[in-house]
Structure formats: C-alpha cells, structure tokens
Design an enzyme around this catalytic site. Sequence first.
Site, PDB file in Angstrom:
ATOM      1  N   ASN A   1       0.739  -1.393   0.081  1.00  0.00           N
ATOM      2  CA  ASN A   1      -0.043   0.647  -0.230  1.00  0.00           C
ATOM      3  C   ASN A   1       0.667   1.664   0.453  1.00  0.00           C
ATOM      4  O   ASN A   1       0.655   2.461  -0.746  1.00  0.00           O
ATOM      5  CB  ASN A   1      -0.725   0.305   1.395  1.00  0.00           C
ATOM      6  CG  ASN A   1      -1.951  -0.945   1.305  1.00  0.00           C
ATOM      7  OD1 ASN A   1      -2.577  -2.041   0.050  1.00  0.00           O
ATOM      8  ND2 ASN A   1      -2.884  -1.495   1.571  1.00  0.00           N
TER       9      ASN A   1
ATOM     10  N   THR B   1     -16.216  38.583 -31.607  1.00  0.00           N
ATOM     11  CA  THR B   1     -16.854  38.173 -30.294  1.00  0.00           C
ATOM     12  C   THR B   1     -18.050  37.553 -30.887  1.00  0.00           C
ATOM     13  O   THR B   1     -18.767  38.123 -32.379  1.00  0.00           O
ATOM     14  CB  THR B   1     -17.619  38.966 -29.653  1.00  0.00           C
ATOM     15  OG1 THR B   1     -17.978  40.063 -30.439  1.00  0.00           O
ATOM     16  CG2 THR B   1     -15.957  40.126 -28.862  1.00  0.00           C
ATOM     17  N   HIS B   2     -18.338  36.550 -30.406  1.00  0.00           N
ATOM     18  CA  HIS B   2     -19.777  35.623 -30.847  1.00  0.00           C
ATOM     19  C   HIS B   2     -18.842  35.283 -32.619  1.00  0.00           C
ATOM     20  O   HIS B   2     -20.260  35.101 -33.594  1.00  0.00           O
ATOM     21  CB  HIS B   2     -20.610  36.551 -31.801  1.00  0.00           C
ATOM     22  CG  HIS B   2     -21.099  37.332 -30.260  1.00  0.00           C
ATOM     23  ND1 HIS B   2     -22.450  36.875 -29.319  1.00  0.00           N
ATOM     24  CD2 HIS B   2     -21.558  38.474 -29.735  1.00  0.00           C
ATOM     25  CE1 HIS B   2     -22.331  36.501 -28.276  1.00  0.00           C
ATOM     26  NE2 HIS B   2     -21.508  38.865 -28.615  1.00  0.00           N
TER      27      HIS B   2
ATOM     28  N   SER C   1      -7.261  13.656 -48.257  1.00  0.00           N
ATOM     29  CA  SER C   1      -8.049  12.693 -48.059  1.00  0.00           C
ATOM     30  C   SER C   1      -8.215  11.561 -49.465  1.00  0.00           C
ATOM     31  O   SER C   1      -7.426  11.556 -50.051  1.00  0.00           O
ATOM     32  CB  SER C   1      -9.231  14.098 -48.859  1.00  0.00           C
ATOM     33  OG  SER C   1     -10.870  12.589 -49.910  1.00  0.00           O
TER      34      SER C   1
ATOM     35  N   LYS D   1      -8.252  18.350 -51.431  1.00  0.00           N
ATOM     36  CA  LYS D   1      -7.735  18.048 -50.131  1.00  0.00           C
ATOM     37  C   LYS D   1      -6.637  18.560 -49.046  1.00  0.00           C
ATOM     38  O   LYS D   1      -5.614  17.447 -49.676  1.00  0.00           O
ATOM     39  CB  LYS D   1      -9.072  17.365 -49.542  1.00  0.00           C
ATOM     40  CG  LYS D   1     -10.257  17.064 -49.769  1.00  0.00           C
ATOM     41  CD  LYS D   1     -10.889  18.470 -48.829  1.00  0.00           C
ATOM     42  CE  LYS D   1     -11.508  17.526 -47.904  1.00  0.00           C
ATOM     43  NZ  LYS D   1     -11.883  18.578 -47.056  1.00  0.00           N
TER      44      LYS D   1
ATOM     45  N   GLU E   1      -7.749  18.575 -35.403  1.00  0.00           N
ATOM     46  CA  GLU E   1      -8.788  18.165 -35.010  1.00  0.00           C
ATOM     47  C   GLU E   1      -9.216  16.777 -33.774  1.00  0.00           C
ATOM     48  O   GLU E   1      -9.409  17.102 -33.101  1.00  0.00           O
ATOM     49  CB  GLU E   1      -9.526  17.959 -36.496  1.00  0.00           C
ATOM     50  CG  GLU E   1      -9.734  19.055 -37.011  1.00  0.00           C
ATOM     51  CD  GLU E   1     -10.162  18.542 -38.405  1.00  0.00           C
ATOM     52  OE1 GLU E   1     -10.126  17.322 -38.359  1.00  0.00           O
ATOM     53  OE2 GLU E   1     -10.437  19.142 -39.674  1.00  0.00           O
TER      54      GLU E   1
ATOM     55  N   TYR F   1      -6.802   2.107   2.464  1.00  0.00           N
ATOM     56  CA  TYR F   1      -6.458   1.401   1.230  1.00  0.00           C
ATOM     57  C   TYR F   1      -7.659   1.016   0.849  1.00  0.00           C
ATOM     58  O   TYR F   1      -7.978  -0.368   1.747  1.00  0.00           O
ATOM     59  CB  TYR F   1      -5.261   1.050   0.304  1.00  0.00           C
ATOM     60  CG  TYR F   1      -5.294   0.677  -0.615  1.00  0.00           C
ATOM     61  CD1 TYR F   1      -5.051   1.136  -1.344  1.00  0.00           C
ATOM     62  CD2 TYR F   1      -5.850  -1.294  -0.516  1.00  0.00           C
ATOM     63  CE1 TYR F   1      -4.263   0.594  -2.731  1.00  0.00           C
ATOM     64  CE2 TYR F   1      -5.552  -2.234  -1.496  1.00  0.00           C
ATOM     65  CZ  TYR F   1      -4.958  -0.692  -2.784  1.00  0.00           C
ATOM     66  OH  TYR F   1      -4.912  -1.228  -4.098  1.00  0.00           O
TER      67      TYR F   1
END
Length: 461
Positions: free
Chosen positions: A110, A155-156, A277, A283, A290, A317
């Site tokens: 332990n 912003t947004h 791709s 591509k 990602e 424990y």
Amino acid sequence: MAQLWGGRFTKETDKLVYNFNASISFDKKFYRQDMEGSMAHVKMLAAAGILTEEERDDILRGIEGILSDVESGALDISDEYEDIHSFVEATLIDRIGDTGKKLHTGRSRNDQVALDMKLYTRDELLAIRDEVFALTKTCHSLMKEHIHTAMPGFTHLQKAQPLTLAHHIGAYMEMFKRDYDRLCDIYERMNYCPLGAGALAGTTYPLDREMTAELLGFYGPTLNSMDSVSDRDYVIELLNALSIIMMHLSRFCEEIIVWNSNEYQFIEIDDAYSTGSSIMPQKKNPDIAELVRGKTGRVYGALMSMLTTMKGLPLAYNKDMQEDKELTFDAYDTVKGCLALFNGMLKTITFHPEVMEKSAKNGFTNATDAADYLVNHGVPFRDAHGIVGRLVLYCIDKGISLDDMSLEEYKAISPVFEEDIYDAISLKTCIEKRNTIGAPGPEAMEKVIAINDQWIADKAK
Ligand code: ARG
C-alpha cells in the site's frame, strides 16, 4: 500465477479472479520508480540497523541488475506476476536467494504503490511542464514577430474590433503561463513521501522516514499514515491541470482550423502537419488540430473517472484505487503528445498578414472608434453609438465601408464629423492608439513582451 501471498488460503485463486485482480499489464509502466523506491527503502533499512550492510549491498546489486536487464531488454516483465511489485521481489529472490526475502521488511504494497504512483506522476508532471514551457517560447517568438500584423478580433465569431496577431497569440501565452504555474503549484503540494506508512498504521520498526524522503528527492515525509496510502489528490489535481491545458489547446486548435479554412485563409498549416483525403485530391486537412481538439475528451474522462473512483472510499487503502492507473497514464501520454505536436504545428504555420489585414479593414471593426471620435468632440456616448449605427446601416446599403464615405455623407448624418475622421478610424490608428496595458497597441505589447522575456528567463533557470 505468481503472487506474494497465499499462506492463509486453502484453494488456488480462480483464473478469472486472478486476471481481474492483476495489475501488471499496466503498472509495469512504473518499473523504474518501483525499483528506485525499493533501493531507497533498503538503504534506509540498513542505516536504521534493520538490515546488515552486506544484506543491503546484495539487495542493491540485485535490484540494479534487474533494472538494467529490464532497460536493455534482456529481462521481460512477464504478465504471469500479479503486479510490478511482485515481479521485482520474486525476480530478486530468484537471483540472490533468501536475502531478497528481506526487501519488503517494514513496508506494505500500500505504501509502496502510493510511492510508485507519486514518483511516476512527479516525473510526468515535470515532462509535461517542459512541453508547456517549450510552447510558451514558441508563442513568445511569434508575438515578437507579429506586433504589427493586423487582424480582426471577434466576439460571437463576428468581427468586432481590430487587433494584432501578437495580441491574439498573447492571449494563449497567458493561458499557457497559468498552466505552467499550476503545474508548479501541484508539485509543491504533492512532493512529500508516503513510504513508511505501511499498510495504513505505520510500522513498529524504527524506520527513518526523513531519510527515504530525502533520498527520493521529496521535501519530507507525509504526516498521516492513513492519508499517505489513500491520498490520490495529486493525481486528481494533475488531471485537472491537464484538462485545462487540453481545453486551451482545443480552443487554439479550433481557431487554427477556422483560420486555415478556404473561407478565411489567414494561415496555412504546413504540409508536414496536414493530411490528405482518400477520395478528394484537392484536400489538405487540419487533422492534427482536429485530433488534439478531439483528444480533450479522453483527458476530461480520466479526471471524471478518478474523482468518481475516490468519492466513496472509506479510509484507508481499497482495491478500487488500482483503477487510478490506466486512464491516468493514458492522459499523461496524451497530453505530452498533444503538446509536442501542437507546438510543432504552430511553429511551422505560414501566416498571411495581407489577408488578415484586409479582413480587419472590412466588417466595420472601426465602428467603435468612429463613436469614440464623436465622444471626443462632445457627443454623449449613447448618442454617438446611435449615430454610428446609422452610418453602418448607410454603408451596408451602399456596399461600402466607413473609410469609403465622403465627408458630405458623414456630415449628412452628423455635422460633428470633420476631415480628421479618416485618420481617427484608420486601421493604424485603431490599433496603435490602444495602449493601456493588456491592449493590442504596440507600446502596450512591447511592455507585455518585456514581462514575458523575464518570465521565460526566470523559468529557464
Ligand atoms: N496493484 C495494487 C494497486 O495498484 C497494489 C496495492 C496492493 N495492495 C493491496 N492491499 N492489495 O493498488
């Protein structure tokens, strides 16, 4: 099946039970820390007169041999043992005979596993902190390079006010500096040694816990033996800090993906950090960004898992705690990998300052400055806001920007406007006049960069 216990049992462990209970497949990851802990323990046992010097030297030589054979690949950590602790002890006894049986004197698995987990976590914390530091250095040099690279601030995800690339990256610099400091805080709190706590109630041997703590680079021993064996706060704190790091990386990745899109074209991710791709030949995808964004979920998962594992455990424990390892180790590896890859990607990005500047000029990012112009000429801000709103509407209708309006057109909406309005709302003015500390103006940025220079120099020591 190879285990350290069995004396009080009359039956063999069921094979499924054995496999369910065993942890060697994942705790072999800290074989080095386990052996370093054992060597410190043995040195202390001899210093306390519990082992003879000869016994100590035999055991130390034995463990050193096992360690170097594992490292060289000559010795395989076989899954037939219950856990890494059993593997090391059994191999030691196998190699040096009966003296090896004295290794576990005054120790329980332990406090041993509590130590191993702490040593491993401490090593990982430092390695991750190095990666965070490397990333702050990349951000810092990009900031220096791009003090005058204009871009729109959002912003947004709608254009708001112009700023600079240095300022935008500077926001992440602040986040990564906090991440670094958080890791330092955790280190300070966790760096106490649990070895010597025994199973839960210490031992009757005259152990020198200060000595083992010092040998292993800890500030000192932990102060309560029950807490020592059942504390995993530091793992939770680190997973929390790692979750925040991933959240920061994920936000930055999201922006990189947007900036790299066909629509924005603010940047181009290097070929070395992009993928193609299988069907669409044109591509070039931002898969690394990602994936880093995607892997954030599994790190959060590790944090939730640990919090949940610990929440109902009575002292001290409990075997539930063996579940502290797999997801945690996965999180450590994931974060280290993501930081290194992200840093490589960021370093090799090509920025397109012309595109960013053009974008900053469109979208009425200087509307606030037009209102401020009126305020500086005695118009109350709320009225100025209304007037500029009408200017914007007029421009949208004609498909032009504020900079394209004639003075007559300005005056038709408010007579306060004069020739100097053009200078007041130019992109250059909008950025360069914003010089309160923390703002994107070059004077303010230079000050922040000087502070960061110092921060980096301090940490590099
Ligand atoms: N494999 C165990 C763990 O990771 C080691 C500690 C075993 N202790 C015990 N009392 N069964 O937690």
